[in-house]
Write an enzyme that holds these catalytic residues in place. Structure first.
Site, PDB file in Angstrom:
ATOM      1  N   ARG A   1       0.800  -1.233   0.000  1.00 37.80           N
ATOM      2  CA  ARG A   1       0.000   0.000   0.000  1.00 37.80           C
ATOM      3  C   ARG A   1       0.827   1.275   0.000  1.00 37.80           C
ATOM      4  O   ARG A   1       0.594   2.174  -0.800  1.00 37.80           O
ATOM      5  CB  ARG A   1      -0.909   0.063   1.244  1.00 37.80           C
ATOM      6  CG  ARG A   1      -2.237  -0.580   1.102  1.00 37.80           C
ATOM      7  CD  ARG A   1      -2.636  -1.198   2.402  1.00 37.80           C
ATOM      8  NE  ARG A   1      -1.675  -2.235   2.703  1.00 37.80           N
ATOM      9  CZ  ARG A   1      -1.757  -3.471   2.207  1.00 37.80           C
ATOM     10  NH1 ARG A   1      -2.768  -3.808   1.492  1.00 37.80           N
ATOM     11  NH2 ARG A   1      -0.824  -4.374   2.452  1.00 37.80           N
ATOM     12  N   THR A   2       1.769   1.372   0.926  1.00 36.03           N
ATOM     13  CA  THR A   2       2.444   2.663   1.110  1.00 36.03           C
ATOM     14  C   THR A   2       3.241   3.012  -0.136  1.00 36.03           C
ATOM     15  O   THR A   2       3.126   4.121  -0.671  1.00 36.03           O
ATOM     16  CB  THR A   2       3.350   2.615   2.356  1.00 36.03           C
ATOM     17  OG1 THR A   2       2.585   2.079   3.439  1.00 36.03           O
ATOM     18  CG2 THR A   2       3.848   3.994   2.721  1.00 36.03           C
TER      19      THR A   2
ATOM     20  N   LYS B   1      25.925  -3.270  -0.185  1.00 35.47           N
ATOM     21  CA  LYS B   1      27.397  -3.077  -0.228  1.00 35.47           C
ATOM     22  C   LYS B   1      27.875  -2.277   0.970  1.00 35.47           C
ATOM     23  O   LYS B   1      29.054  -1.934   1.067  1.00 35.47           O
ATOM     24  CB  LYS B   1      27.781  -2.331  -1.507  1.00 35.47           C
ATOM     25  CG  LYS B   1      27.351  -3.028  -2.783  1.00 35.47           C
ATOM     26  CD  LYS B   1      27.603  -2.114  -3.980  1.00 35.47           C
ATOM     27  CE  LYS B   1      26.741  -2.512  -5.160  1.00 35.47           C
ATOM     28  NZ  LYS B   1      26.649  -1.427  -6.151  1.00 35.47           N
TER      29      LYS B   1
ATOM     30  N   ARG C   1      11.019   3.992   3.652  1.00 37.68           N
ATOM     31  CA  ARG C   1      10.664   3.018   4.703  1.00 37.68           C
ATOM     32  C   ARG C   1      11.915   2.261   5.087  1.00 37.68           C
ATOM     33  O   ARG C   1      12.708   1.871   4.220  1.00 37.68           O
ATOM     34  CB  ARG C   1       9.594   2.042   4.197  1.00 37.68           C
ATOM     35  CG  ARG C   1       9.363   0.898   5.182  1.00 37.68           C
ATOM     36  CD  ARG C   1       8.176   0.051   4.837  1.00 37.68           C
ATOM     37  NE  ARG C   1       6.931   0.763   5.083  1.00 37.68           N
ATOM     38  CZ  ARG C   1       5.726   0.198   5.013  1.00 37.68           C
ATOM     39  NH1 ARG C   1       5.622  -1.084   4.690  1.00 37.68           N
ATOM     40  NH2 ARG C   1       4.639   0.900   5.247  1.00 37.68           N
TER      41      ARG C   1
ATOM     42  N   HIS D   1       4.470   5.637  11.624  1.00 40.20           N
ATOM     43  CA  HIS D   1       4.044   5.473  10.233  1.00 40.20           C
ATOM     44  C   HIS D   1       3.114   6.652   9.942  1.00 40.20           C
ATOM     45  O   HIS D   1       1.897   6.499   9.858  1.00 40.20           O
ATOM     46  CB  HIS D   1       3.327   4.129  10.083  1.00 40.20           C
ATOM     47  CG  HIS D   1       3.079   3.704   8.670  1.00 40.20           C
ATOM     48  ND1 HIS D   1       3.222   4.547   7.583  1.00 40.20           N
ATOM     49  CD2 HIS D   1       2.673   2.509   8.166  1.00 40.20           C
ATOM     50  CE1 HIS D   1       2.929   3.882   6.477  1.00 40.20           C
ATOM     51  NE2 HIS D   1       2.594   2.649   6.804  1.00 40.20           N
TER      52      HIS D   1
END
Ligand code: CP
Length: 305
Positions: A51-52, A80, A101, A129
């Site tokens: 969703r986000t 890396k 995120r 959030h």
């Protein structure tokens, strides 16, 4: 330049303006279709999302902009050993705004400190959030017509659920809110949350059985048990089906109670509830696009006449 790290980064007046804009976008999307022509959104997702990430991408594309990014830390140079500070410096050369995120709490905040472009916290560990909270508040305001005067039940994983922590923080700024926290003992809302409610003299109860409180609720915010934050698989298996909202339990609720869920759901809402008009979690996901469109415009300081 402004970032979004927590729902509290906006005053309630600013949130009202944001939600007014989101409702205007919903009514009149064509007016905004070229508002971000020539702009680029970077989605830097070090943790899975449906969703986000996709709603941010949909939001930018619906505003006429373009999108770059990665959906998995494994496909980025984080593998890396590159730091988020270095990554955001690079992303600032390629994009105008970034949604990030990250599994580590505070990582988007670290990125914001080194960024040349606005950074939006799209979820950091079990912490916050904020754009889910904006989505939740817009849904409640649009469908109930107000953001106060509620008894809200939050049910499920109140310990690890970052959407819950962000929503509580945001709701305490409105009048006459009463919280009922419904969870097993192991997944209780953290003490710092209940301490904050005590300090602000905001009423709350903690209960284990959902059935006992259903008739009192104006809003029920269901959450899944956050498998990815458990250290022990056995505990997850024991707790994952602790709550299952079904038609029988819905029959105990008020006729105008709304059921919200940030999604994804696993098993905590039976699919038979989906056809109940009080179940608004799919509409909630749609509101997520409108509010992210409004947020992108606000952070890029783009006015649409
Ligand atoms: N609600 C939410 O954050 O969903 P995703 O994890 O799919 O983005």
């Amino acid at each position: 330049m402004r970032h979004l790290m927590s729902p509290l980064d906006f005053t309630t007046e600013e949130l009202d303006r944001l939600f007014d804009m989101a409702n205007e976008i919903e009514r009149n999307p064509g007016k905004y279709a070229h508002a971000c022509d020539g702009k680029i959104l970077a989605t830097c997702f070090y943790e899975p999302s449906t969703r986000t990430r996709l709603s941010f991408e949909s939001a930018m594309i619906r505003l006429g902009g373009k999108v770059i990014g990665f959906a998995d830390a494994a496909s980025s140079s984080a593998t890396k050993g590159e730091s988020v500070s270095d990554t955001i410096r690079i992303v600032s050369c390629y994009a105008d705004i970034c949604a990030m995120r990250h599994p580590k709490e505070g990582a988007p905040m670290v990125a914001a400190g080194k960024s040349g472009i606005p950074v939006i916290n799209a979820g950091d560990g079990g912490h916050h959030h904020p754009t889910q909270t904006l989505t939740d508040l817009l849904t409640i305001r649009s469908l109930k017509g107000r953001l106060g005067g509620f008894t809200i039940g939050l049910c499920g994983d109140l310990k690890f659920g970052r959407t819950v922590h962000s929503l509580i923080n945001a709701l305490v700024r409105y009048e006459n809110i009463r919280f009922i926290f419904i969870s097993p003992e192991e997944l209780r809302v953290p003490d710092y949350v209940t301490e904050m409610l005590k300090e602000k003299d905001i009423p709350y109860n903690e209960v284990i059985r959902l059935e006992n409180v259903m008739p009192e609720l104006d809003l029920l915010y269901m959450t899944r048990v956050q498998k990815e934050r458990f250290f022990n698989e056995e505990d997850y298996i024991r707790l994952k089906d602790f709550y299952i909202l079904n038609a029988d339990r819905m029959s105990l609720a008020k006729e105008d109670m709304l059921v919200l869920h940030p999604l994804p759901r696993v098993n905590e809402i039976s699919v038979e509830v989906d056809d109940d008009p009080r179940a608004v979690y799919f509409r909630q996901a749609q509101y997520g696009v409108y509010v992210r469109m409004a947020l992108i415009l606000t952070l890029l300081e783009i006015q649409v006449p």
